[in-house]
Scaffold this motif. Structure first.
Motif, PDB file in Angstrom:
ATOM      1  N   PHE A 154      32.146  52.805  42.295  1.00  0.00           N
ATOM      2  CA  PHE A 154      33.228  53.590  42.890  1.00  0.00           C
ATOM      3  C   PHE A 154      33.121  53.569  44.418  1.00  0.00           C
ATOM      4  O   PHE A 154      34.126  53.546  45.128  1.00  0.00           O
ATOM      5  CB  PHE A 154      33.187  55.036  42.382  1.00  0.00           C
ATOM      6  N   LYS A 155      31.891  53.577  44.913  1.00  0.00           N
ATOM      7  CA  LYS A 155      31.704  53.520  46.370  1.00  0.00           C
ATOM      8  C   LYS A 155      32.140  52.168  46.927  1.00  0.00           C
ATOM      9  O   LYS A 155      32.633  52.080  48.065  1.00  0.00           O
ATOM     10  CB  LYS A 155      30.251  53.803  46.721  1.00  0.00           C
ATOM     11  N   LYS A 156      31.940  51.103  46.120  1.00  0.00           N
ATOM     12  CA  LYS A 156      32.449  49.785  46.543  1.00  0.00           C
ATOM     13  C   LYS A 156      33.958  49.847  46.735  1.00  0.00           C
ATOM     14  O   LYS A 156      34.503  49.316  47.708  1.00  0.00           O
ATOM     15  CB  LYS A 156      32.103  48.726  45.498  1.00  0.00           C
ATOM     16  N   GLN A 314      46.309  42.992  38.471  1.00  0.00           N
ATOM     17  CA  GLN A 314      45.317  41.920  38.597  1.00  0.00           C
ATOM     18  C   GLN A 314      44.527  42.056  39.896  1.00  0.00           C
ATOM     19  O   GLN A 314      44.385  41.116  40.672  1.00  0.00           O
ATOM     20  CB  GLN A 314      46.041  40.563  38.566  1.00  0.00           C
ATOM     21  N   TYR A 315      44.001  43.247  40.134  1.00  0.00           N
ATOM     22  CA  TYR A 315      43.298  43.546  41.382  1.00  0.00           C
ATOM     23  C   TYR A 315      41.801  43.560  41.117  1.00  0.00           C
ATOM     24  O   TYR A 315      41.301  44.386  40.343  1.00  0.00           O
ATOM     25  CB  TYR A 315      43.767  44.901  41.912  1.00  0.00           C
ATOM     26  N   TYR A 316      41.094  42.657  41.772  1.00  0.00           N
ATOM     27  CA  TYR A 316      39.645  42.542  41.579  1.00  0.00           C
ATOM     28  C   TYR A 316      38.890  43.057  42.803  1.00  0.00           C
ATOM     29  O   TYR A 316      39.293  42.805  43.938  1.00  0.00           O
ATOM     30  CB  TYR A 316      39.256  41.081  41.330  1.00  0.00           C
ATOM     31  N   ILE A 317      37.826  43.763  42.531  1.00  0.00           N
ATOM     32  CA  ILE A 317      36.926  44.235  43.578  1.00  0.00           C
ATOM     33  C   ILE A 317      35.622  43.470  43.446  1.00  0.00           C
ATOM     34  O   ILE A 317      35.013  43.478  42.368  1.00  0.00           O
ATOM     35  CB  ILE A 317      36.694  45.752  43.465  1.00  0.00           C
ATOM     36  N   PRO A 318      35.176  42.798  44.492  1.00  0.00           N
ATOM     37  CA  PRO A 318      33.947  42.008  44.406  1.00  0.00           C
ATOM     38  C   PRO A 318      32.786  42.833  43.842  1.00  0.00           C
ATOM     39  O   PRO A 318      32.549  43.966  44.250  1.00  0.00           O
ATOM     40  CB  PRO A 318      33.687  41.613  45.863  1.00  0.00           C
ATOM     41  N   GLY A 319      32.110  42.240  42.860  1.00  0.00           N
ATOM     42  CA  GLY A 319      30.969  42.907  42.247  1.00  0.00           C
ATOM     43  C   GLY A 319      31.320  43.684  40.995  1.00  0.00           C
ATOM     44  O   GLY A 319      30.439  44.192  40.307  1.00  0.00           O
ATOM     45  N   ILE A 320      32.633  43.781  40.687  1.00  0.00           N
ATOM     46  CA  ILE A 320      33.071  44.467  39.467  1.00  0.00           C
ATOM     47  C   ILE A 320      33.867  43.471  38.650  1.00  0.00           C
ATOM     48  O   ILE A 320      34.818  42.866  39.136  1.00  0.00           O
ATOM     49  CB  ILE A 320      33.922  45.702  39.796  1.00  0.00           C
ATOM     50  N   ALA A 321      33.485  43.299  37.368  1.00  0.00           N
ATOM     51  CA  ALA A 321      34.008  42.194  36.571  1.00  0.00           C
ATOM     52  C   ALA A 321      35.487  42.322  36.237  1.00  0.00           C
ATOM     53  O   ALA A 321      36.250  41.374  36.343  1.00  0.00           O
ATOM     54  CB  ALA A 321      33.190  42.055  35.280  1.00  0.00           C
ATOM     55  N   HIS A 322      35.882  43.496  35.805  1.00  0.00           N
ATOM     56  CA  HIS A 322      37.255  43.624  35.286  1.00  0.00           C
ATOM     57  C   HIS A 322      38.241  43.986  36.386  1.00  0.00           C
ATOM     58  O   HIS A 322      37.869  44.566  37.406  1.00  0.00           O
ATOM     59  CB  HIS A 322      37.303  44.662  34.167  1.00  0.00           C
TER      60      HIS A 322
END
Length: 656
Positions: A154-156, A314-322
């Motif tokens: 969540f902090k990412k 389709q929004y990806y956050i680096p370090g989170i898979a889904h």
């Protein structure tokens, strides 16, 4: 049945694909790439119906020419049954695709279903957090499909500018997101603003009430504050009819009865514009609308007539898979709370209504003050919030920069500057302190009109006042001719009961030396007469107080030697004395001493010095060159002998 527009070649290819493949049901794996294609708010598809992204995938592998498009509709004939079934399977996904965008809908958690999303949305851009030329990324929404999310993750999100998260709690009146409590706890710990949503299924008012109560009960169990934004997720096709507005009204009423007063509404663009949902009733600024452009760019400000726009799943956050559903927050409600976004302001307001609370937070559970206590005071407004309840709240500061709390703007009136607003007043004041400035301007204090030293003890009419942000009150002064004299700090004046001015203590003696002057019982309206100086001519009285009347005249308050109040006299009709002997009154007449045993005084103020006695000068003649009408009531002659030598003061009763 429903109709869709599709390419004929694509339809044939899709039919063959449907005959040759089996799409088994499986649960979403949050670590797989497949899970990256999250539906709006965690919905899944039927085990017997493929996701509509299949259509996108097939479209890319077939001729994309639009010249051969045709409308395919289900019919009862055997020859078309397989095509109809394939079309219905695509339609069951409830995601509608257009030339340049898609509209998500109908994604329930009612049953575990296959999520063949890899095959589905290859035409929709994958978006990575931090990419340039994308719409703003303000908040996400999550559900059980996102499973456990750590505080670190969540902090990412927060590091990439995400400020809020909308967490699914419930669906219908039976389903609870099993990860909801953990997601709430971790998102809160990471400093994200938490809102909640309910996936609606209701088709009746009673059903809506039941679902709302279920939603509220879970929010209470998870210890969400009553100020939490509670989103109603409306995307089931069965709800889209003329009953949607009254049913939703029942839901909102039930929610508010449980203390949750900040409802919001999620739906796709076509639902929002269908006419079944009353935008005017529920408010466009309480609506969160989904519409997915295939290539979202920063220049896009779609659906900005609403509160928020969900622009991709389709929004990806680096370090989170889904992947996540990502939204732009036009109002700031879902990234900050029901108060919305901080709006910078630079103005002054005066409190003009009582019985409003000054709040320390937007949970509205703690106050710093009441406007009853700070009525008419002026404060600086450095910012404001346009709350989703329809009210604007000012953030108040005093003149030292100390924050005082949040106040509903309805309790205030905007001021032109730090002086505050003009407040009508009708009173009289007397200037009782020297050295105070009369100002021509109390905004910047740039102009001086005078000084109380030269106007000391004068009385003026106050026609208005300002409660300055400094905390001082400034009166607007007028003289008896209606001429404005300037603004004076109220600390330098004494309020009066009327135009006579303020009572000012005095201790002196006066002798009435003019005839025809009225002694008044009232010098406010001059409505009562106590006597006349003609009958009291040359008598001496004690003055215990005085008034500097707004007319400019000074009135003494007179008392006789027995302490009886005699009335008010215009100071112009008296002569001040040095003591109780009264004023010196010139005469020139001979007197003969006719009584023995009377003292001849050198002082008749305090009778402290004797000059002789009438026994020794009995029957002698003297010249009385002056007299005093003593406060005691006696008259004393000032005696001189024939050589002009002063002999002293003698009571006139001892002479003839």
């Amino acid at each position: 049945m429903k109709k869709i527009n599709c390419n004929l070649a694509m339809l044939c290819a899709f039919t063959m694909l449907m005959l040759s493949m089996n799409l088994p049901a499986y649960a979403e794996d949050s670590s797989s790439v497949d899970s990256s294609v999250s539906s709006k708010m965690d919905s899944t598809q039927s085990t017997t119906e493929p996701s509509s992204s299949v259509v996108d995938s097939i479209e890319q592998s077939t001729d994309t020419s639009l010249s051969d498009t045709t409308e395919v509709e289900s019919e009862s004939s055997t020859t078309q049954s397989s095509v109809s079934e394939a079309v219905e399977a695509v339609q069951a996904d409830e995601t509608i695709y257009f030339d340049d965008y898609a509209l998500p809908s109908g994604r329930s958690d009612s049953t575990p279903t296959a999520r063949s999303s890899n095959l589905l949305r290859s035409s929709m851009d994958i978006v990575y957090a931090g990419e340039a030329n994308r719409p703003k990324s303000h908040f996400i929404d999550i559900s059980s499909h996102n499973s456990s999310i750590s505080v670190a993750n969540f902090k990412k999100m927060k590091n990439y500018g995400i400020k809020g998260v909308v967490i699914k709690l419930t669906e219908g009146d039976y389903y609870t997101n099993p990860f909801a409590q953990e997601q709430i706890k971790n998102a809160t710990a990471a400093g994200l603003k938490v809102s909640a949503y309910h996936y609606a299924q209701y088709t009746t008012s009673s059903g809506a009430t039941k679902e709302a109560n279920y939603f509220a009960s879970l929010a209470t169990r998870f210890k969400l504050p009553k100020s939490t934004i509670m989103v109603i997720d409306i995307e089931e096709g069965k709800m889209l009819n003329s009953s949607l507005t009254p049913n939703t009204t029942a839901f909102v009423n039930a929610l508010k009865s449980k203390g949750f007063s900040n409802p919001m509404y999620y739906m796709n663009r076509s639902y929002a514009t269908s006419g079944y949902f009353s935008v005017s009733k529920f408010g466009a600024k309480k609506m969160w609308v989904a519409q997915y452009p295939y290539t979202p760019t920063a220049a896009m400000k779609w659906n900005n007539e609403y509160s928020a726009w969900q622009w991709s799943s389709q929004y990806y956050i680096p370090g989170i898979a889904h992947p996540f559903d990502i939204s732009m927050d036009y109002s700031g409600y879902l990234e900050n709370g029901a108060q919305g976004r901080w709006l910078s302001e630079n103005q002054y307001v005066t409190i003009t209504k009582k019985n409003y609370s000054v709040w320390s937070n937007f949970n509205f559970n703690s106050t710093t003050n009441s406007t009853t206590n700070i009525y008419n005071k002026t404060f600086k407004v450095n910012g404001k919030y346009k709350h989703m309840n329809g009210e604007t709240y000012y953030s108040l500061y005093d003149n030292k920069g100390n924050w005082k709390g949040y106040l509903n703007a309805a309790a205030t009136t905007k001021a032109p500057g730090p002086q505050g607003i003009w407040l009508s007043e009708n009173k009289y004041v007397t200037l009782t302190k020297k050295g105070q400035t009369l100002w021509g301007d109390i905004n910047k204090f740039s102009s001086k009109k005078g000084n109380t030293t030269t106007l000391y003890q004068k009385t003026f009419q106050v026609k208005g006042k300002y409660h300055h942000v400094s905390g001082a009150i400034y009166y607007s002064l007028y003289d008896n001719k209606g001429t404005w004299k300037g603004y004076i700090n109220a600390a330098g004046v004494t309020s009066a009961q009327g135009p006579q001015g303020a009572w000012m203590s005095e201790n002196k003696y006066v002798t009435l030396t003019k005839k025809g002057q009225t002694l008044w019982g009232d010098i406010n309206k001059f409505s009562s007469k106590k006597g006349n100086t003609t009958t009291l001519y040359q008598k001496t009285f004690q003055v215990k107080g005085k008034y500097h009347h707004v007319s400019g005249a000074i009135y003494y308050s007179l008392y006789d030697n027995k302490g009886t109040w005699k009335g008010y006299i215009n100071a112009a009709g008296v002569t001040s004395a040095k003591g109780p002997q009264g004023a010196w009154l010139k005469i020139n007449k001979p007197v003969t001493i006719e009584r023995k045993g009377y003292t001849i005084w050198a002082n008749i103020d305090t009778f402290s010095h004797k000059k002789g006695n009438t026994t020794g000068i009995y029957k002698k003649k003297y010249q009385a060159q002056g007299q005093y009408h003593h406060f005691s009531g006696a008259t004393y002659y000032s005696l001189y002998d024939k050589n002009g030598t002063w002999k002293g003061y003698l009571n006139s009763n001892a002479t003839k």
